[in-house]
Enzyme design. Structure first.
Site, mmCIF file in Angstrom:
data_model
loop_
_atom_site.group_PDB
_atom_site.id
_atom_site.type_symbol
_atom_site.label_atom_id
_atom_site.label_comp_id
_atom_site.label_asym_id
_atom_site.label_seq_id
_atom_site.Cartn_x
_atom_site.Cartn_y
_atom_site.Cartn_z
ATOM 1 N N GLY A 46 30.692 9.387 22.686
ATOM 2 C CA GLY A 46 30.371 8.503 23.804
ATOM 3 C C GLY A 46 31.117 9.026 25.014
ATOM 4 N N GLU A 47 31.470 8.136 25.926
ATOM 5 C CA GLU A 47 32.222 8.566 27.099
ATOM 6 C C GLU A 47 33.682 8.150 26.935
ATOM 7 O OE1 GLU A 47 31.470 10.640 29.519
ATOM 8 O OE2 GLU A 47 29.610 10.927 28.410
ATOM 9 N N SER A 48 34.585 9.129 26.925
ATOM 10 C CA SER A 48 35.998 8.806 26.679
ATOM 11 C C SER A 48 36.574 7.935 27.803
ATOM 12 C CB SER A 48 36.822 10.087 26.513
ATOM 13 O OG SER A 48 36.760 10.878 27.674
ATOM 14 N N CYS A 78 33.731 14.187 18.995
ATOM 15 C CA CYS A 78 33.425 14.439 20.414
ATOM 16 C C CYS A 78 34.405 13.668 21.313
ATOM 17 C CB CYS A 78 31.967 14.106 20.693
ATOM 18 S SG CYS A 78 31.391 14.784 22.254
ATOM 19 N N ARG A 104 37.669 18.903 28.361
ATOM 20 C CA ARG A 104 36.469 18.047 28.343
ATOM 21 C C ARG A 104 35.259 18.812 28.869
ATOM 22 N NH1 ARG A 104 36.713 12.888 31.523
ATOM 23 N NH2 ARG A 104 34.800 12.520 30.371
ATOM 24 N N ILE A 135 27.088 17.986 22.124
ATOM 25 C CA ILE A 135 26.517 17.289 23.277
ATOM 26 C C ILE A 135 27.592 17.106 24.338
ATOM 27 C CG2 ILE A 135 25.430 15.143 24.051
ATOM 28 C CD1 ILE A 135 24.179 15.068 21.203
ATOM 29 N N ARG A 136 27.470 17.837 25.435
ATOM 30 C CA ARG A 136 28.503 17.797 26.491
ATOM 31 C C ARG A 136 29.881 17.829 25.818
ATOM 32 N NH1 ARG A 136 28.039 15.511 31.537
ATOM 33 N NH2 ARG A 136 29.720 14.108 30.965
ATOM 34 N N HIS A 171 28.914 16.551 16.273
ATOM 35 C CA HIS A 171 28.451 15.243 15.799
ATOM 36 C C HIS A 171 27.858 15.304 14.388
ATOM 37 C CE1 HIS A 171 29.016 13.233 19.651
ATOM 38 N NE2 HIS A 171 28.544 14.328 20.218
ATOM 39 N N GLU A 173 27.613 12.980 12.481
ATOM 40 C CA GLU A 173 26.886 11.718 12.288
ATOM 41 C C GLU A 173 25.431 11.812 12.742
ATOM 42 O OE1 GLU A 173 29.103 12.322 14.590
ATOM 43 O OE2 GLU A 173 28.615 11.321 16.488
#
Lengths: 193, 295
Positions: A46-48, A78, A104, A135-136, A171, A173
């Site tokens: 997600g977004e940290s 991630c 990051r 992903i990013r 990921h 998952e």
């Protein structure tokens, strides 16, 4: 033994599904009291920055740090790695539980996101390769001497372990390969007491 | 449909990472900074927020390149930008700028009144609006990696987003109880690709994340969208047209995480100042309804 999935923001549902497919029961953790009811915790992608913002709202950050120090088994993917690392670039607050230096979004913006082949250490079992969904993604640029590296993307470490903490910059998952989640469940059982 | 194509998987993967988050419309780098500090999971760079597009009129286009660049340099979270419906060239420019997500949006003035962009060949993922399941599945058929309701952008009124969430949810549930021999006729009725209709009938959900947009002005509006099955919320004019954007942005972020906790929602709804003033949807003419754009 329920495994918590930090459900503040991100792909927490994908982790819950992976844990359940691996035979565990997963519960969402959004508050400090929900954190008390779990014996292991996944910090999802997600977004940290968003997760940090929400972790700080009701003392969840401090409770999580305290439980981690007491030995709560943790799996981060991630953004989860960014939260677990000791040093983050550009500088950002973190739990500092793993002796790592992490950059990051180091592989680039979304156009650089990709599924790439990984090389796995024998601890993950056969086959010695896996799909890495990046992903990013953050990049681990320095690994402390106590850290065990369990997977590589070319020469970059992408799955690392130290004690009861497991962290992947990709990921697992989002794939059908459950080996990372199974390894985490075994680590949790050994240390759960 | 190539769901196991690696490129499509990483596109949907980014949409997965945005779940449980708030995507905020911003028109300046300073607004982007405020959004990120409030906990936004992504920002949408645009020239004017929908409420201003509505009041000022004229043709609404892709944001200026300088503006997108400036916002990309200011924040570390994903930056999205809008292209006009069917404007393949704007979409290619946004891809060249390496925005993280393209919103082929009815909020901008459509460039093509029959066709949307074929989104499959792009490396950057697309999000598209819908009012019903057929529209959602047509966009997914074209390669959209995320669907959002259209709602009624710039209205400050949640009623259209609710209508669209209810409609999509009901049409998905209907598919799950139909007999397999009824699916082709239902695909014909929905005007949706048959293979996608079968996929939804089997899984009981869309094959890509389903977010809400259009009219969110309060933490309660955001929580209502989550209760109706949205997995994340876009907020357009609702933040920077309110009296205290910083506080309201932070409250809406909290509401999307804690939507199942009414006591927390009550706390988040305190001390927010004035919301944006809203519009009565019933008083809009069909031409004024942005949600009617798209085909």
């Amino acid at each position: 033994m329920p495994v918590g999935v930090l459900a503040l923001q991100g792909d927490f549902d994908a982790h819950a599904r992976a844990l359940e497919r691996a035979g565990a029961s997963a519960v969402p953790v959004r508050t400090a009291s929900e954190l008390e009811g779990v014996e292991a915790l996944v910090i999802p992608g997600g977004e940290s920055t968003t997760m940090l913002n929400l972790l700080h709202r009701d003392g969840l950050f401090e409770r999580l740090l305290a439980r981690a120090t007491e030995g709560l088994p943790l799996l981060g993917t991630c953004a989860g790695v960014v939260l677990l690392a000791r040093r983050v670039e550009p500088p950002q607050e973190s739990l500092g539980l793993l002796d790592l230096r992490v950059q990051r979004n180091a592989y680039g913006r979304q156009v650089a996101s990709a599924v790439v082949p990984l090389r796995l250490a024998p601890a993950l079992g056969e086959p010695p390769s896996a799909e890495g969904v990046f992903i990013r993604a953050p990049r681990i640029v320095e690994v402390g001497p106590e850290m065990e590296v369990l997977a590589w993307r070319d020469e970059d470490p992408v799955l690392v372990r130290s004690g009861r903490v497991l962290a992947a910059t990709y990921h697992p998952e989002l794939t059908d390969d459950l080996r990372v989640h199974r390894l985490f469940l075994r680590m949790s059982e050994q240390n759960g007491g | 449909m190539r769901f196991d194509d690696p490129q499509f998987r990483v596109k949907v993967g980014l949409a997965e990472m945005l779940k449980g988050g708030v995507i905020m419309d911003v028109t300046t780098a300073e607004q982007a900074r405020i959004a990120e500090a409030a906990g936004a999971a992504a920002v949408m760079a645009l020239e004017r927020v929908p409420a201003d597009i509505r009041s000022e009129g004229g043709v609404a286009r892709m944001a200026a390149v300088e503006k997108i660049r400036e916002i990309q340099e200011t924040v570390s979270i994903p930056v999205m930008a809008k292209c006009r419906i069917g404007h393949v060239a704007e979409a290619r420019i946004l891809e060249a700028l390496e925005v993280d997500f393209i919103d082929e949006s009815e909020v901008l003035t459509p460039a093509d009144e029959e066709n949307h962009v074929n989104k499959h060949p792009f490396k950057v993922p697309f999000v598209c609006g819908c009012r019903n399941l057929g529209e959602a599945l047509r966009r997914i058929g074209e390669g959209a990696a995320m669907i959002r309701t259209k709602g009624e952008a710039g209205s400050g009124n949640i009623v259209e987003a609710v209508r669209h969430l209810r409609t999509v949810g009901r049409e998905i549930r209907t598919l799950t109880i139909l007999d397999e021999h009824e699916l082709m006729a239902e695909a014909k009725r929905l005007q949706a690709p048959y293979e996608l209709v079968c996929w939804v009938a089997e899984h009981g959900r869309l094959p890509v994340p389903n977010f809400a947009a259009g009219g969110v002005a309060t933490p309660a509006d955001a929580a209502l969208c989550m209760m109706l099955g949205a997995e994340s919320v876009f907020v357009g004019s609702g933040i920077f047209k309110s009296s205290d954007p910083e506080v309201r942005a932070r409250a809406i972020v909290g509401a999307v995480t804690h939507w199942q906790d009414p006591a927390r929602l009550a706390e988040l709804s305190r001390g927010l100042g004035d919301p944006m003033s809203g519009l009565d949807i019933g008083k809009l003419t069909p031409e004024e309804m942005l949600s009617r754009r798209g085909w």
